[in-house]
Design a protein around this motif. Structure first.
Motif, mmCIF file in Angstrom:
data_model
loop_
_atom_site.group_PDB
_atom_site.id
_atom_site.type_symbol
_atom_site.label_atom_id
_atom_site.label_comp_id
_atom_site.label_asym_id
_atom_site.label_seq_id
_atom_site.Cartn_x
_atom_site.Cartn_y
_atom_site.Cartn_z
ATOM 1 N N GLN A 240 0.795 -1.220 0.000
ATOM 2 C CA GLN A 240 0.000 0.000 0.000
ATOM 3 C C GLN A 240 0.825 1.266 0.000
ATOM 4 O O GLN A 240 0.289 2.349 -0.103
ATOM 5 N N SER A 241 2.122 1.163 0.110
ATOM 6 C CA SER A 241 2.973 2.344 0.191
ATOM 7 C C SER A 241 3.312 2.870 -1.197
ATOM 8 O O SER A 241 3.556 2.104 -2.119
ATOM 9 N N ALA A 242 3.354 4.174 -1.352
ATOM 10 C CA ALA A 242 3.784 4.784 -2.613
ATOM 11 C C ALA A 242 5.294 4.632 -2.772
ATOM 12 O O ALA A 242 5.828 4.786 -3.856
ATOM 13 N N TYR A 243 5.972 4.362 -1.685
ATOM 14 C CA TYR A 243 7.416 4.152 -1.723
ATOM 15 C C TYR A 243 7.659 2.661 -1.610
ATOM 16 O O TYR A 243 7.330 2.031 -0.613
ATOM 17 N N PHE A 244 8.245 2.091 -2.647
ATOM 18 C CA PHE A 244 8.279 0.647 -2.785
ATOM 19 C C PHE A 244 9.188 -0.055 -1.794
ATOM 20 O O PHE A 244 9.109 -1.253 -1.615
ATOM 21 N N SER A 245 10.066 0.661 -1.121
ATOM 22 C CA SER A 245 11.019 -0.007 -0.232
ATOM 23 C C SER A 245 10.352 -0.669 0.962
ATOM 24 O O SER A 245 10.937 -1.511 1.615
ATOM 25 N N SER A 246 9.143 -0.282 1.262
ATOM 26 C CA SER A 246 8.426 -0.914 2.363
ATOM 27 C C SER A 246 6.958 -0.997 1.986
ATOM 28 O O SER A 246 6.541 -0.473 0.976
ATOM 29 N N GLY A 247 6.193 -1.662 2.817
ATOM 30 C CA GLY A 247 4.762 -1.647 2.580
ATOM 31 C C GLY A 247 4.121 -2.973 2.260
ATOM 32 O O GLY A 247 2.902 -3.040 2.225
ATOM 33 N N TRP A 248 4.911 -4.041 1.998
ATOM 34 C CA TRP A 248 4.294 -5.345 1.759
ATOM 35 C C TRP A 248 3.813 -5.908 3.083
ATOM 36 O O TRP A 248 4.563 -5.971 4.045
ATOM 37 N N SER A 249 2.556 -6.327 3.126
ATOM 38 C CA SER A 249 2.055 -6.949 4.357
ATOM 39 C C SER A 249 0.990 -7.988 4.012
ATOM 40 O O SER A 249 0.300 -7.876 2.997
ATOM 41 N N TRP A 250 0.897 -8.972 4.881
ATOM 42 C CA TRP A 250 -0.109 -10.018 4.741
ATOM 43 C C TRP A 250 -1.406 -9.560 5.389
ATOM 44 O O TRP A 250 -1.393 -8.694 6.268
ATOM 45 N N VAL A 251 -2.507 -10.162 4.992
ATOM 46 C CA VAL A 251 -3.813 -9.780 5.544
ATOM 47 C C VAL A 251 -3.896 -10.016 7.044
ATOM 48 O O VAL A 251 -4.691 -9.365 7.719
ATOM 49 N N ASP A 252 -3.094 -10.920 7.577
ATOM 50 C CA ASP A 252 -3.108 -11.158 9.023
ATOM 51 C C ASP A 252 -2.158 -10.235 9.785
ATOM 52 O O ASP A 252 -2.006 -10.354 10.998
ATOM 53 N N GLY A 253 -1.516 -9.293 9.064
ATOM 54 C CA GLY A 253 -0.617 -8.333 9.692
ATOM 55 C C GLY A 253 0.818 -8.814 9.819
ATOM 56 O O GLY A 253 1.686 -8.046 10.234
ATOM 57 N N SER A 254 1.100 -10.048 9.467
ATOM 58 C CA SER A 254 2.469 -10.561 9.595
ATOM 59 C C SER A 254 3.356 -9.989 8.483
ATOM 60 O O SER A 254 2.878 -9.666 7.398
ATOM 61 N N PRO A 255 4.652 -9.853 8.790
ATOM 62 C CA PRO A 255 5.572 -9.304 7.787
ATOM 63 C C PRO A 255 5.894 -10.332 6.701
ATOM 64 O O PRO A 255 5.710 -11.532 6.890
ATOM 65 N N LEU A 256 6.394 -9.845 5.598
ATOM 66 C CA LEU A 256 6.809 -10.711 4.493
ATOM 67 C C LEU A 256 8.163 -11.324 4.844
ATOM 68 O O LEU A 256 9.175 -10.645 4.853
ATOM 69 N N ARG A 257 8.157 -12.627 5.175
ATOM 70 C CA ARG A 257 9.400 -13.337 5.524
ATOM 71 C C ARG A 257 9.819 -14.277 4.406
ATOM 72 O O ARG A 257 10.987 -14.450 4.136
#
Length: 169
Positions: A101-118
């Motif tokens: 959802q971030s306009a800045y691609f370096s961060s912002g990926w997230s799962w629907v359950d709130g967990s980070p992208l591992r």
């Protein structure tokens, strides 16, 4: 004499096949009685999985899973990724529960359950950073069944099939 022996063996084979079919049917009934997932869902490890037969946008798919007391699939391990290929034989794209959802691609990926992208299974030249930066809109992720379930980012407004998951009861 030989014909009699052959006929006897054929009858025995037919009887054994009927018994096998009967036992398989009973085993199927027994296993269904022990399933901890709703009918039409697949049990794997500690979760139940369901794949759609129709297509929706990512947000519509997310809401459909929610209505089923589930969520879009979250993939944190290779074994969960491998499960996608066993759910259905159709070779198309399925939404997964990953969104940017971030306009800045370096961060912002997230799962629907709130967990980070591992864990990730991005296809070559994915995620498509340039596309997302220029469009400046929310991006969602689908697994491309034709490309060994490799992940692709795409506008959330595209329509794809989807996969829901829920905890075992």
């Amino acid at each position: 004499m030989l014909e009699s022996i052959v006929r006897q063996q054929e009858d025995e084979i037919k009887s054994l096949q009927e018994e096998r079919n009967s036992l398989q049917s009973r085993l199927s009934e027994i296993n269904h009685g022990f399933s901890r997932c709703p009918c039409g869902w697949t049990e794997y490890l500690v979760k139940c999985y369901w794949i759609s037969s129709s297509t929706k946008t990512w947000h519509e798919a997310k809401e459909d899973c929610k209505a089923k007391e589930a969520e879009l699939v979250v993939i944190n391990r290779k074994c969960e990724q491998n499960l996608l290929s066993t759910l259905d034989t159709a070779e198309d794209q399925v939404w997964i529960g990953l969104q940017h959802q971030s306009a800045y691609f370096s961060s912002g990926w997230s799962w629907v359950d709130g967990s980070p992208l591992r864990f990730h299974n991005w296809d070559v030249q994915q995620p498509d950073d340039e596309y997302t930066l220029h469009r400046r809109q929310a991006e969602c992720v689908y697994a491309d069944r034709e490309r060994l379930d490799k992940w692709h980012n795409a506008p959330c407004t595209e329509s794809h099939r989807w996969v829901c998951q829920k905890e075992l009861k």
